[in-house]
Write a protein that holds these residues in place. Structure first.
Motif, PDB file in Angstrom:
ATOM      1  N   UNK A 148       2.059   1.668  -3.553  1.00 35.02           N
ATOM      2  CA  UNK A 148       0.998   2.126  -4.463  1.00 35.02           C
ATOM      3  C   UNK A 148       0.623   3.583  -4.216  1.00 35.02           C
ATOM      4  N   UNK A 149       0.741   4.008  -2.950  1.00 30.19           N
ATOM      5  CA  UNK A 149       0.400   5.400  -2.614  1.00 30.19           C
ATOM      6  C   UNK A 149       1.602   6.329  -2.657  1.00 30.19           C
ATOM      7  N   UNK A 150       2.743   5.801  -3.074  1.00 29.08           N
ATOM      8  CA  UNK A 150       3.981   6.594  -3.124  1.00 29.08           C
ATOM      9  C   UNK A 150       4.256   7.281  -1.775  1.00 29.08           C
ATOM     10  N   UNK A 160       0.828  -1.210   0.000  1.00 26.23           N
ATOM     11  CA  UNK A 160       0.000   0.000   0.000  1.00 26.23           C
ATOM     12  C   UNK A 160       0.864   1.262   0.000  1.00 26.23           C
TER      13      UNK A 160
END
Lengths: 333, 549
Positions: free
Chosen positions: A293-295, A290
Motif C-alpha cells: 500500500x505504501x509502495x 502495508x
C-alpha cells in the motif's frame, strides 16, 4: 536389494540438487518479475511527500534519493548488483535495512504458523482416525454433516464470532493483541500465560479451517483405501486390524494429504493477513500488505523473497515426507 | 492415564495461572488507540498526524500553541523560549531560552541547538519535511538558510533571528528543537536512517520508553522537563490497533482510554457507555467533489489552459452543486454529525468564516434550468443532456476503502441523473487515486482536505499549478490570487478577516469544486482522565496537564 537402496540414495541426492537449483532460479525469476511489475504499476512511493503543505521540491529530492529518478535499466542493474551482495536496500517506510525489518516480524509469523500447523495436523488427523474407527458413530455423523459448513465460514467471520463469544459474551479471553499492555511488568510465568491467553483466539481462528481440511482429506482417503480390494484381501488372509490400518490404509491415504500440507504450511508461513489484522498481531502478512500500500519497493521484494523461500521449503519438506512414506517414488525418478 | 493427564497438563496450567501476579496496581497510565504505526519519531521526518502528535511530546519547539475557542484561532506562547521580543520593523526576533531545559541525556539545551535545528531543517541534503519553507529567512541558492545572515548567537541561552522581510510570524520558528550533540557524528545524508529516528533524545515532557513495532509506543514522564509535575500521567501508551471495530471493542472494554475518529454510527453506543465521555468538536476536514475546471490533457501535455468541456463554466458548476442533496448524505450516512460546507474556511475559524454566505440549496429544478440556459439540453432524447454533440457524461473517481465516499458517489450519481447527467462511479486504489488527482488526470472525483492551522488557503487555490499541485481542480481567479498574495505578505490584523471573507465570496461564486460537508470530530475518552482539553489542535496536545482519578 542393495542395488535398490543405492538407487534410492542417488535419487534423493539428484532431487536435492535439482530442487536447490530450480528453487534459486524460481526465486530469481520471481523477484525480477516483481521488480518490473512494481515499476510499471501505478502509484508512487513518494506519494506521502506530495502534501500541499510540503514543498514539491522535497518530493523530487526524495525520489532521487530512492534512485527512482534513474532510467529503468539503470535501476535494474543497481538492483541486481545489490542483490548479489545480499543488499536488499533500505525500507522507505521503516528507514531500516529490509532484512532488519523482516527479522522484526518473521519470528512471530514462524511461531504462529508452526503452532497453528501442528494443531491443524494433530487435531485433523486425530478426528479422522477416531471417526474412521467408529464409522457411523455420533462424532462421525456430526463431522460429516457440519464440517463443510464450518469450513465455508470466511476467516474474518469466524474470528469475529470467536471474539464475540469468548471476549464480549463470556469475557474470558482478550479480543486482540499479542500481549497485554502491562506485559513488561509481569513475572516470567505471567508473560507465558499472557501470550497463551492472547494467542488462543488467533490460533483457533487460523486453525479451525485447516483442521477441517486435513480431517476431510484423510478421512475420505482412508475410506477409499479401505474399500480397495487389497485391503479386503489382507483382512481375508487374517491380518489384524491394527496392521491393516497403520501399515496399509494410513500410509496410502496420507500421500495426497502431505501434498496439501506442504501448500498449507507455505501459505501460513507467508503470513495470515486477516487473522493478523483482526487480532492486531505483528506478522508478515500485515508487513507485506502495508509495504504494498505504501509502495515500499525494497520491502515488497524482501517480503516476497522470504515468503517464496518459505513456500518452496515447505513444499520441499512435504516432498521429502512423501518420499519417506512411499520409497518407490525415489526409484521411479 | 487420567492421572498422568492431570499431572502433565492441568497442574502446570494452574501453577502458571496463579503465578501471573501483576505488578501494575499503581501504574498511572493512559492508553491511546491509534490506527497505524509511526515510521519515525525524528521531527525532521514526521510526516503523518500520529508521528507529529507523538514526537511533539518528546521534542518541544521555541513556541507552543493554544486554541482560542472564542476567536476561533490559535494563540502562540513561548515554550522553550522564556522571552520573545520583535524589533520594531519585525525583521528581528530576540529569543531568550529558558535556563532549565535539559535533553533527556542530561546535556543542557543551548542556542547552538536552535541554530543547528534550523540549519538541518533547511538543508536540502537532509530532506526534512520543512525543506523549502523558510521564505522569510535569508536563503542560499539551494533554499538552505543563510546562517551567518539569519542567526546571531548572543550567549548560551540567547540569540537573535534576522529575517529577510517584515512578514515573519511566530510560525516561522515553530519547529521542534534538535540536539546538536546527538547528530554530530552522523553524515547529513544518513539522518533519515540513523538510530535517532527510533531512539530519540528529546527535551519534552515525555520520553520514549519502548517501541514495539506494529504494537505500541510507550512514552514515560521525563522528570527533567520543566513541564513535569508529580501528578501528571506517568506513562502514555499509543496502542496500534488497525481494525476500527477492534478499537471500538477495546475502548468499551477498557483496553483503550482515548480514541479519536469515532464514526457517527457508533456515536449513540459511545454515549451509552457509562465509563466513557464523548466529545464532539467542529471539524477541519471536509469532503468535496472536484470538477476539473480546465482541460487537463492540454495542461499536462502542452501547459496550455482551456476551459474543460463539461466543467469549465462556473454556471454549470453551480448547477451541479444545486443538484446534489448534501443534507441527505449528512442525515443518512453521518447521522447529522456534519455541517454543509460553502467554502474552504472551516467553521472552527470563527473569525474568518464568512457566515454571510448561504450554501446553495438542493434544487434540482433550478439546476436543470441553469443547464438549459447554458445550452445543455437532451436533443437526442436518450435521457442525457448534450451540447454541440457532446453528451454530459463523465466518470466520478473515488478512492477505494472509503464507505462514506462510496455512499456519497452513489447519491451524486442518482441526483445528477435527475437533471440529465450520466455519471459512472469508479474506485481507485488510494495511492493511484491521489497520484492521478495531483497529476490532473481525473475529470471529476471525491476527496477531502484537512485544513491546516493556522489557516492557509494558498496551496489549494492559487493559480500557479506547477508549484501548488493541490489546486487539482485547476481553479484560476485573479482576484483570489491577489488576495492570497497579500495575505501571505501580511496584512493588518483587523483587516485579515475581510480578505478571507472576499476569497470565500469569490470561491463560492465560482464553485471550482462542490464543497460537501465539514465532518465533526468525535472523540471518546475514559472518565478516569481529568483536565483534558479537546479542541481543533487535537486530543493529546498538552497531555502533561491531564490527571487521573
Amino acid at each position: 536389494m542393495e542395488i535398490e537402496l543405492n538407487e534410492m540414495k542417488k535419487g534423493l541426492t539428484f532431487i536435492l540438487i535439482k530442487r536447490f537449483f530450480t528453487s534459486i532460479l524460481l526465486l530469481l525469476l520471481l523477484i525480477i518479475f516483481l521488480f518490473f511489475l512494481l515499476r510499471i504499476s501505478p502509484g508512487d512511493p513518494v506519494q506521502k511527500f506530495v502534501s500541499p503543505l510540503l514543498s514539491p521540491k522535497l518530493a523530487g529530492k526524495v525520489k532521487a534519493s530512492f534512485g527512482l529518478d534513474k532510467p529503468l535499466w539503470e535501476q535494474f542493474f543497481i538492483f541486481i548488483k545489490n542483490l548479489v551482495t545480499g543488499n536488499f536496500g533500505i525500507s522507505y517506510q521503516y528507514r531500516l535495512p529490509v532484512l532488519d525489518v523482516i527479522l522484526m516480524f518473521l519470528p512471530f509469523t514462524l511461531i504462529l504458523a508452526s503452532v497453528s500447523f501442528a494443531i491443524q495436523i494433530g487435531t485433523g488427523f486425530y478426528l479422522a482416525f477416531v471417526t474412521f474407527k467408529r464409522r457411523g458413530g455420533f462424532l462421525d455423523k456430526l463431522l460429516s454433516r457440519f464440517s463443510l459448513a464450518v469450513y465455508s465460514i470466511p476467516t474474518f467471520v469466524l474470528a469475529l464470532m470467536l471474539i464475540y463469544i469468548f471476549s464480549v459474551w463470556l469475557n474470558i479471553l482478550p479480543p486482540a493483541d499479542l500481549r497485554s499492555i502491562e506485559f513488561d511488568d509481569l513475572s516470567f510465568f505471567g508473560k507465558v500465560w499472557d501470550y497463551l491467553v492472547h494467542l488462543t483466539l488467533p490460533v483457533l481462528s487460523l486453525s479451525i479451517p485447516g483442521i477441517i481440511i486435513y480431517y476431510k482429506y484423510l478421512r475420505e482417503n482412508m475410506d477409499v483405501e479401505n474399500n480397495k480390494n487389497y485391503i479386503k484381501y489382507l483382512r481375508s488372509n487374517g491380518y489384524d486390524e491394527k496392521t491393516v490400518l497403520w501399515k496399509h490404509i494410513i500410509p496410502n491415504a496420507l500421500d495426497p494429504v502431505v501434498s496439501v500440507a506442504g501448500i498449507e504450511l507455505g501459505i501460513l508461513l507467508g503470513g495470515a493477513l486477516i487473522t493478523e489484522v483482526i487480532f492486531n498481531l505483528p506478522g508478515m502478512g500485515r508487513l507485506t500488505i502495508n509495504a504494498i500500500l505504501n509502495r515500499d519497493f525494497p520491502l515488497i521484494i524482501g517480503c516476497t523473497l522470504v515468503s517464496g523461500i518459505l513456500i518452496i521449503t515447505a513444499n520441499f519438506i512435504a516432498d521429502l515426507v512423501r518420499f519417506k512414506i512411499d520409497k518407490r517414488m525415489l526409484v521411479s525418478i | 492415564m487420567k492421572n498422568k493427564l492431570i499431572t502433565v497438563i492441568i497442574i502446570p496450567l494452574f501453577l502458571l495461572f496463579f503465578s501471573c501476579q501483576r505488578n501494575t496496581e499503581k501504574i498511572n497510565r493512559v492508553v491511546i488507540g491509534i490506527s497505524s504505526d509511526v515510521e519515525t519519531l525524528n521531527p525532521l521526518y514526521t510526516m503523518n498526524l500520529n508521528e507529529g502528535r507523538i514526537s511533539e511530546l518528546i521534542y518541544l519547539g521555541l513556541v507552543g500553541h493554544r486554541w482560542d475557542d472564542e476567536e476561533g484561532n490559535i494563540k502562540s506562547y513561548p515554550l522553550l523560549a522564556e522571552k520573545l521580543k520583535w524589533s520594531d520593523d519585525r525583521k528581528s526576533l530576540e529569543i531568550k531560552l529558558r535556563d532549565d531545559i535539559k535533553w533527556t541525556d542530561g546535556k543542557k539545551l543551548t542556542s547552538t541547538d536552535v541554530l543547528f535545528s534550523f540549519d538541518v531543517y533547511s538543508d536540502p541534503v537532509v530532506q526534512s519535511r520543512f525543506y523549502d519553507m523558510f521564505d522569510n529567512f535569508y536563503l542560499e541558492e539551494n533554499k538552505h538558510i543563510d546562517l551567518s545572515k539569519s542567526f546571531e548567537i548572543i550567549s548560551e541561552d540567547s540569540l537573535v533571528i534576522h529575517f529577510a522581510n517584515g512578514n515573519a510570524k511566530l510560525f516561522d520558528i515553530d519547529m521542534p528543537v534538535l540536539p546538536e550533540h546527538k547528530f554530530a557524528g552522523i553524515a547529513r545524508k544518513d539522518f533519515g536512517t540513523s538510530s535517532l529516528n527510533f531512539e530519540p533524545v528529546g527535551n519534552g515532557p515525555y520520553k520514549l520508553k519502548n517501541w514495539s513495532r506494529n504494537e505500541k509506543i510507550v512514552l514515560e514522564k521525563n522528570p527533567q522537563s520543566f513541564l513535569s509535575s508529580d501528578n501528571m500521567i506517568d506513562v502514555l501508551i499509543f496502542k496500534i490497533v488497525p481494525d476500527y471495530n477492534s478499537r471500538i471493542i477495546q475502548i468499551k472494554k477498557g483496553g483503550i482510554d482515548l480514541l479519536d475518529d469515532i464514526r457517527p454510527e457508533d456515536l449513540e453506543g459511545m454515549k451509552a457507555a457509562e465509563n466513557l465521555k464523548t466529545v464532539i468538536t467542529k471539524g477541519r476536514s471536509y469532503d468535496y467533489v472536484g470538477w476539473s475546471n480546465i482541460d487537463q490533457k492540454l495542461w499536462r501535455e502542452k501547459k496550455l489552459i482551456k476551459p474543460h468541456k463539461l466543467f469549465g463554466n462556473a454556471n454549470v458548476r453551480r448547477a451541479l452543486t444545486m443538484a446534489i442533496d448534501r443534507k441527505l448524505i449528512i442525515d443518512e450516512f453521518l447521522n447529522g454529525a456534519a455541517e454543509i460546507a460553502f467554502g474552504p474556511v472551516s467553521p472552527i475559524f470563527k473569525k474568518f468564516i464568512n457566515r454571510n454566505i448561504s450554501p446553495f440549496e438542493y434544487n434540482p429544478g433550478k439546476a436543470k434550468s441553469i443547464l438549459e440556459s447554458e445550452g445543455w439540453i437532451d436533443r437526442n432524447g436518450n435521457g442525457t443532456v448534450d451540447k454541440n454533440g457532446v453528451e454530459f457524461s463523465f466518470t466520478l473517481f473515488i478512492p477505494g476503502n472509503n464507505p462514506r465516499r462510496q455512499y456519497t458517489a452513489n447519491i451524486i450519481k442518482e441526483n445528477l441523473k435527475e437533471i440529465g447527467i450520466e455519471v459512472s462511479v469508479e474506485k481507485q486504489e488510494p495511492n493511484v487515486f491521489f497520484n492521478n488527482m495531483f497529476g490532473k488526470k481525473l475529470e471529476a472525483w471525491i476527496a477531502g482536505w484537512v485544513v491546516p492551522i493556522p489557516i492557509d488557503l494558498k496551496p489549494y487555490w492559487y493559480s500557479d499549478f506547477n508549484t501548488y499541485f493541490a489546486n487539482s481542480a485547476g481553479y484560476r481567479n485573479e482576484k483570489v490570487d491577489r488576495l492570497l498574495l497579500e495575505l501571505e505578505k501580511g496584512v493588518e490584523k483587523e483587516k485579515e478577516a475581510g480578505y478571507y471573507y472576499k476569497i470565500q465570496e469569490q470561491i463560492h461564486k465560482d464553485q471550482p469544486v462542490t464543497f460537501l460537508f465539514w465532518i465533526d470530530n468525535i472523540s471518546v475518552y475514559s472518565k478516569k482522565i481529568k483536565n483534558i482539553s479537546i479542541d481543533p489542535l487535537g486530543t493529546v496536545q498538552r497531555c502533561w496537564e491531564w490527571r487521573l482519578n
